[in-house]
Design a protein around this motif. Structure first.
Motif, mmCIF file in Angstrom:
data_model
loop_
_atom_site.group_PDB
_atom_site.id
_atom_site.type_symbol
_atom_site.label_atom_id
_atom_site.label_comp_id
_atom_site.label_asym_id
_atom_site.label_seq_id
_atom_site.Cartn_x
_atom_site.Cartn_y
_atom_site.Cartn_z
ATOM 1 N N VAL A 1 28.565 10.707 75.778
ATOM 2 C CA VAL A 1 28.394 10.697 77.237
ATOM 3 C C VAL A 1 28.414 9.242 77.705
ATOM 4 O O VAL A 1 27.630 8.415 77.223
ATOM 5 N N CYS A 2 29.308 8.939 78.621
ATOM 6 C CA CYS A 2 29.494 7.566 79.094
ATOM 7 C C CYS A 2 28.221 7.024 79.758
ATOM 8 O O CYS A 2 27.472 7.759 80.414
ATOM 9 N N LEU A 3 28.004 5.703 79.593
ATOM 10 C CA LEU A 3 26.807 5.062 80.149
ATOM 11 C C LEU A 3 26.968 4.750 81.641
ATOM 12 O O LEU A 3 26.061 4.221 82.257
ATOM 13 N N HIS A 4 28.128 5.046 82.206
ATOM 14 C CA HIS A 4 28.325 4.824 83.635
ATOM 15 C C HIS A 4 27.921 6.086 84.394
ATOM 16 O O HIS A 4 26.744 6.278 84.675
ATOM 17 N N ARG A 5 28.875 6.986 84.665
ATOM 18 C CA ARG A 5 28.486 8.191 85.401
ATOM 19 C C ARG A 5 28.612 9.443 84.540
ATOM 20 O O ARG A 5 28.904 10.525 85.010
ATOM 21 N N MET A 6 28.348 9.227 83.235
ATOM 22 C CA MET A 6 28.064 10.321 82.300
ATOM 23 C C MET A 6 29.227 11.267 82.017
ATOM 24 O O MET A 6 29.044 12.459 81.803
ATOM 25 N N MET A 7 30.421 10.717 82.012
ATOM 26 C CA MET A 7 31.612 11.495 81.657
ATOM 27 C C MET A 7 31.660 11.657 80.129
ATOM 28 O O MET A 7 31.302 10.723 79.408
ATOM 29 N N PRO A 8 32.137 12.818 79.628
ATOM 30 C CA PRO A 8 32.373 12.897 78.175
ATOM 31 C C PRO A 8 33.461 11.884 77.790
ATOM 32 O O PRO A 8 34.436 11.711 78.521
ATOM 33 N N VAL B 1 37.782 4.559 75.264
ATOM 34 C CA VAL B 1 37.930 4.238 76.685
ATOM 35 C C VAL B 1 37.560 5.475 77.496
ATOM 36 O O VAL B 1 38.142 6.552 77.304
ATOM 37 N N CYS B 2 36.589 5.328 78.376
ATOM 38 C CA CYS B 2 36.166 6.477 79.177
ATOM 39 C C CYS B 2 37.322 6.908 80.088
ATOM 40 O O CYS B 2 37.932 6.078 80.773
ATOM 41 N N PRO B 3 37.631 8.213 80.112
ATOM 42 C CA PRO B 3 38.774 8.668 80.919
ATOM 43 C C PRO B 3 38.517 8.624 82.425
ATOM 44 O O PRO B 3 39.429 8.896 83.204
ATOM 45 N N TYR B 4 37.284 8.247 82.855
ATOM 46 C CA TYR B 4 36.985 8.272 84.295
ATOM 47 C C TYR B 4 37.233 6.901 84.953
ATOM 48 O O TYR B 4 38.096 6.760 85.820
ATOM 49 N N HIS B 5 36.492 5.842 84.508
ATOM 50 C CA HIS B 5 36.687 4.521 85.118
ATOM 51 C C HIS B 5 36.948 3.437 84.071
ATOM 52 O O HIS B 5 36.761 2.256 84.330
ATOM 53 N N ALA B 6 37.299 3.880 82.869
ATOM 54 C CA ALA B 6 37.759 2.978 81.798
ATOM 55 C C ALA B 6 36.705 2.019 81.243
ATOM 56 O O ALA B 6 37.051 0.939 80.774
ATOM 57 N N TRP B 7 35.432 2.371 81.284
ATOM 58 C CA TRP B 7 34.483 1.582 80.498
ATOM 59 C C TRP B 7 34.900 1.744 79.031
ATOM 60 O O TRP B 7 35.309 2.840 78.607
ATOM 61 N N THR B 8 34.761 0.647 78.279
ATOM 62 C CA THR B 8 35.308 0.653 76.923
ATOM 63 C C THR B 8 34.212 0.360 75.896
ATOM 64 O O THR B 8 33.386 -0.529 76.100
#
Ligand code: FES
Ligand SMILES: [Fe+2]
Length: 394
Positions: A98-105, A117-124
């Motif tokens: 779960v991403c540390l930004h807005r919790m996307m898988p 790479v998060c598929p939502y806003h590309a946190w890596t």
């Protein structure tokens, strides 16, 4: 949901738990199957996710399927998505998916990824779980984020199997399976080589599949054209003692069996052991058949009450794998064969999910060949009773 509805659900669940405890306490030869409602109650399923899948060790596959740095697989422990990934230092680690930004898988399925790479806003993220880049975030915040990591999940390897758990207090896999160790160790399954692994989704309750896999009673009937042909029921044996974390049976395959006998280069096993298979179930949902020449397994990830993801795989004993050079169709023939076995079981367990929801469905007595179903009921009864669970850290 109204308060009245919740109270009714609680009463139904505690009634089911009492019924299960009663079956668990009865002698094996007088025990019955579980009441059909355990396969159809949302509340019961919620309890299973909390008390079993979020607390016990769950197998997510074979270690040799994640050999290269960046190889990953995903799973869910109860409602918690996780992934296991091989780091640059060759260590396999598991993290919250779960991403540390807005919790996307973050990751899906299985594969290889050097960075995540998060598929939502590309946190890596690196494959050690560290946050490497958070684009377009204010500089001051960036400095703070540099220290962030995805939450780590406990992961242990036991004889080539990868187990993960959310339970910080769970005893190690090795200590929970201590009594299984001498039973399986002559086969050296840690050296078996994975040749097939894939995921399926079946429309059934996960417990119907566990129960189906662990009993040999149905083999001569459902699998009379495949594995049932070589299954002499009378030669099935069960351990004398009951263990909290697993159960197993052993059976001797007919010498004419296509699969299940030791290869001539197998010097580890002697006498009758060369035709003996061991079939453990590690509670709640990891099952395999360990034969002198091969290993086939299922591990389950319930998606909802009537849907289960299955990770299926086949591995070969090293001497069998080495001898394949001149027989390239061996693996595909074997895969086709076990696909047939799986299809035979799928038909049964999906039909059971329908029929157990019928008004007049009622459980009947178990055969001695279904002894492991009783072991499973004992496990469920202990684990789903919260007070009992809190008194145990296994
Ligand atoms: S939710 Fe992952 S980058 Fe935004
Ligand atoms: Fe079966």
């Amino acid at each position: 949901m109204s308060r009245g509805h919740l109270v009714k659900e609680d009463i139904r669940t505690s009634r089911l738990l009492k019924q299960i405890s009663k079956i668990a306490k009865s002698p094996v030869l007088e025990a019955s199957a579980m009441p059909p409602q355990v396969y159809h109650s949302e509340d019961f399923f919620k309890l299973e996710k909390e008390q079993l899948f979020a607390r016990d060790w769950i197998c997510v596959g074979r270690e040799d399927n994640t050999r290269a740095p960046g190889d990953f697989l995903t799973w869910k422990l109860g409602d918690q998505p996780i992934f296991a990934i091989r780091g640059e230092d060759s260590t396999l680690r598991a993290f919250s998916n779960v991403c540390l930004h807005r919790m996307m898988p973050l990751l899906e399925g299985t594969g290889n990824s050097k960075t995540i790479v998060c598929p939502y806003h590309a946190w890596t993220y690196g494959n050690d779980g560290s946050l490497r880049n958070a684009p377009l975030i204010e500089k001051k915040v960036q400095a703070h984020l540099k220290r962030k990591r995805l939450p780590r999940i406990r992961l242990e390897i036991w004889k080539g199997w990868i187990y993960v758990t959310l339970n910080k207090d769970a005893k190690s896999v090795a200590s929970q399976l201590e009594k299984l160790e001498p039973v399986v160790s002559p086969y050296q399954m840690e050296n078996y080589v994975s040749v097939v692994h894939r995921d399926y989704t079946w429309q059934t309750n996960w417990k119907l599949l566990v129960e189906n896999f662990m009993e040999g009673y149905h083999l001569p009937v459902v699998h009379n054209k495949t594995v049932g042909r070589w299954f002499p029921s009378k030669k099935t044996k069960f351990p004398r003692q009951r263990c909290n974390s697993f159960t197993y049976q052993t059976f001797i395959k007919d010498e004419t069996a296509l699969y299940g006998g030791a290869h001539k280069k197998n010097k580890k096993l002697r006498g009758i052991q060369r035709h003996t298979s061991i079939m453990p179930t590690i509670f709640p949902s990891h099952m395999y058949v360990l034969a002198p020449d091969h290993l086939w397994y299922l591990t389950l990830n319930p998606i909802n009450l009537g849907e289960v993801k299955i990770r299926f795989g086949l591995s070969l004993a090293p001497e069998v794998n080495q001898s394949l050079k001149n027989n390239s169709s061996f693996v595909s023939d074997m895969d086709d064969f076990f696909e047939k076995v799986n299809a035979e079981d799928k038909k049964i367990v999906e039909a059971l999910f329908e029929s157990t929801s019928s008004l007049l469905a009622a459980p009947g007595p178990l055969s001695w060949l279904e002894r492991e179903i009783h072991d499973f009921i004992v496990y469920l009864s202990k684990r789903l009773n919260r007070r009992t669970f809190e008194g145990s850290n296994q």
